[in-house]
Design a protein around this motif. Structure first.
Motif, PDB file in Angstrom:
ATOM      1  N   ARG A  38       0.833  -1.193   0.000  1.00  0.00           N
ATOM      2  CA  ARG A  38       0.000   0.000   0.000  1.00  0.00           C
ATOM      3  C   ARG A  38       0.866   1.241   0.000  1.00  0.00           C
ATOM      4  NH1 ARG A  38      -2.605  -0.451   6.120  1.00  0.00           N
ATOM      5  NH2 ARG A  38      -0.701   0.085   7.289  1.00  0.00           N
ATOM      6  N   GLN A  39       0.266   2.308  -0.519  1.00  0.00           N
ATOM      7  CA  GLN A  39       0.960   3.584  -0.553  1.00  0.00           C
ATOM      8  C   GLN A  39      -0.011   4.696  -0.207  1.00  0.00           C
ATOM      9  OE1 GLN A  39       3.021   4.454  -4.224  1.00  0.00           O
ATOM     10  NE2 GLN A  39       4.376   5.891  -3.185  1.00  0.00           N
ATOM     11  N   ALA A  40       0.260   5.369   0.885  1.00  0.00           N
ATOM     12  CA  ALA A  40      -0.547   6.505   1.307  1.00  0.00           C
ATOM     13  C   ALA A  40       0.061   7.779   0.727  1.00  0.00           C
ATOM     14  CB  ALA A  40      -0.582   6.576   2.829  1.00  0.00           C
ATOM     15  N   PRO A  41      -0.718   8.854   0.602  1.00  0.00           N
ATOM     16  CA  PRO A  41      -0.202  10.107   0.044  1.00  0.00           C
ATOM     17  C   PRO A  41       1.025  10.595   0.799  1.00  0.00           C
ATOM     18  CG  PRO A  41      -2.574  10.194   0.194  1.00  0.00           C
ATOM     19  CD  PRO A  41      -2.158   8.937   0.895  1.00  0.00           C
ATOM     20  N   VAL A  91      -3.710   3.541  -1.348  1.00  0.00           N
ATOM     21  CA  VAL A  91      -3.923   2.736  -2.538  1.00  0.00           C
ATOM     22  C   VAL A  91      -3.239   1.394  -2.294  1.00  0.00           C
ATOM     23  CG1 VAL A  91      -3.531   2.503  -5.009  1.00  0.00           C
ATOM     24  CG2 VAL A  91      -4.022   4.754  -4.037  1.00  0.00           C
ATOM     25  N   TYR A  92      -3.982   0.338  -2.465  1.00  0.00           N
ATOM     26  CA  TYR A  92      -3.460  -1.010  -2.232  1.00  0.00           C
ATOM     27  C   TYR A  92      -3.124  -1.663  -3.579  1.00  0.00           C
ATOM     28  CZ  TYR A  92      -4.604  -0.790   2.690  1.00  0.00           C
ATOM     29  OH  TYR A  92      -4.634  -0.448   4.025  1.00  0.00           O
ATOM     30  N   TYR A  93      -1.916  -2.218  -3.652  1.00  0.00           N
ATOM     31  CA  TYR A  93      -1.429  -2.823  -4.890  1.00  0.00           C
ATOM     32  C   TYR A  93      -1.190  -4.320  -4.694  1.00  0.00           C
ATOM     33  CZ  TYR A  93      -0.359   1.961  -6.350  1.00  0.00           C
ATOM     34  OH  TYR A  93      -0.443   3.296  -6.689  1.00  0.00           O
ATOM     35  N   CYS A  94      -1.695  -5.084  -5.634  1.00  0.00           N
ATOM     36  CA  CYS A  94      -1.404  -6.509  -5.654  1.00  0.00           C
ATOM     37  C   CYS A  94      -0.014  -6.706  -6.253  1.00  0.00           C
ATOM     38  CB  CYS A  94      -2.445  -7.239  -6.480  1.00  0.00           C
ATOM     39  SG  CYS A  94      -2.194  -9.032  -6.596  1.00  0.00           S
ATOM     40  N   ASN A  95       0.726  -7.646  -5.695  1.00  0.00           N
ATOM     41  CA  ASN A  95       2.074  -7.943  -6.158  1.00  0.00           C
ATOM     42  C   ASN A  95       2.239  -9.444  -6.294  1.00  0.00           C
ATOM     43  OD1 ASN A  95       4.882  -8.922  -4.745  1.00  0.00           O
ATOM     44  ND2 ASN A  95       5.220  -7.332  -6.275  1.00  0.00           N
ATOM     45  N   SER A  96       2.995  -9.854  -7.316  1.00  0.00           N
ATOM     46  CA  SER A  96       3.235 -11.280  -7.485  1.00  0.00           C
ATOM     47  C   SER A  96       4.610 -11.514  -8.088  1.00  0.00           C
ATOM     48  CB  SER A  96       2.167 -11.895  -8.382  1.00  0.00           C
ATOM     49  OG  SER A  96       2.370 -13.292  -8.509  1.00  0.00           O
ATOM     50  N   LEU A  97       5.306 -12.503  -7.560  1.00  0.00           N
ATOM     51  CA  LEU A  97       6.599 -12.925  -8.093  1.00  0.00           C
ATOM     52  C   LEU A  97       6.328 -14.077  -9.046  1.00  0.00           C
ATOM     53  CD1 LEU A  97       9.678 -12.431  -7.819  1.00  0.00           C
ATOM     54  CD2 LEU A  97       9.696 -14.272  -6.117  1.00  0.00           C
TER      55      LEU A  97
END
Length: 120
Positions: A38-41, A91-97
């Motif tokens: 996630r990334q906040a402002p 904002v929440y981001y999905c991540n995958s290796l």
């Protein structure tokens, strides 16, 4: 083309719950790990939770006991978020290796992000 598609974000009151889901699609040889960032402002992107193929999980200290990560299958990951706080707004981001045909090694892939807003 490989894609990670998130769903489930939205607006919720403090103390409420949301469930995020992410599905990987495209030509994929293997998935080693899936997770959420996630990334906040004004802040850097940070790990929220991750889960490996062996079901080993890892959580940020700030969400332990409130969030639960799970995988329905090899290509889908969920994040159940309970007892949400205003500081979870981001904002929440999905991540995958993942490994794709023609690639020499696994690499990280990212979704487009989904907004989670917690009102106090």
């Amino acid at each position: 083309q490989v894609q990670l598609v998130e769903s489930g974000g939205g607006l919720v009151q403090a103390g409420g719950s949301l469930r995020l889901s992410c599905v990987a699609s495209g030509s994929i040889l293997g998935i080693n790990r899936m997770g959420w960032y996630r990334q906040a402002p004004g802040k850097q992107r940070e790990l929220v939770a991750s889960i490996t193929n062996a079901a080993t999980t890892n959580y940020a200290d700030s969400v332990k006991g409130r969030f639960t990560i799970s995988r329905d299958n090899a290509k889908m990951v969920n994040l159940q978020m309970n007892s949400l706080k205003s500081e979870d707004t981001a904002v929440y981001y999905c991540n995958s290796l993942m490994s794709i045909p023609g690639a020499r090694a696994y690499r990280d892939y990212w979704g487009q992000g989904t907004q989670v807003t917690v009102s106090s």
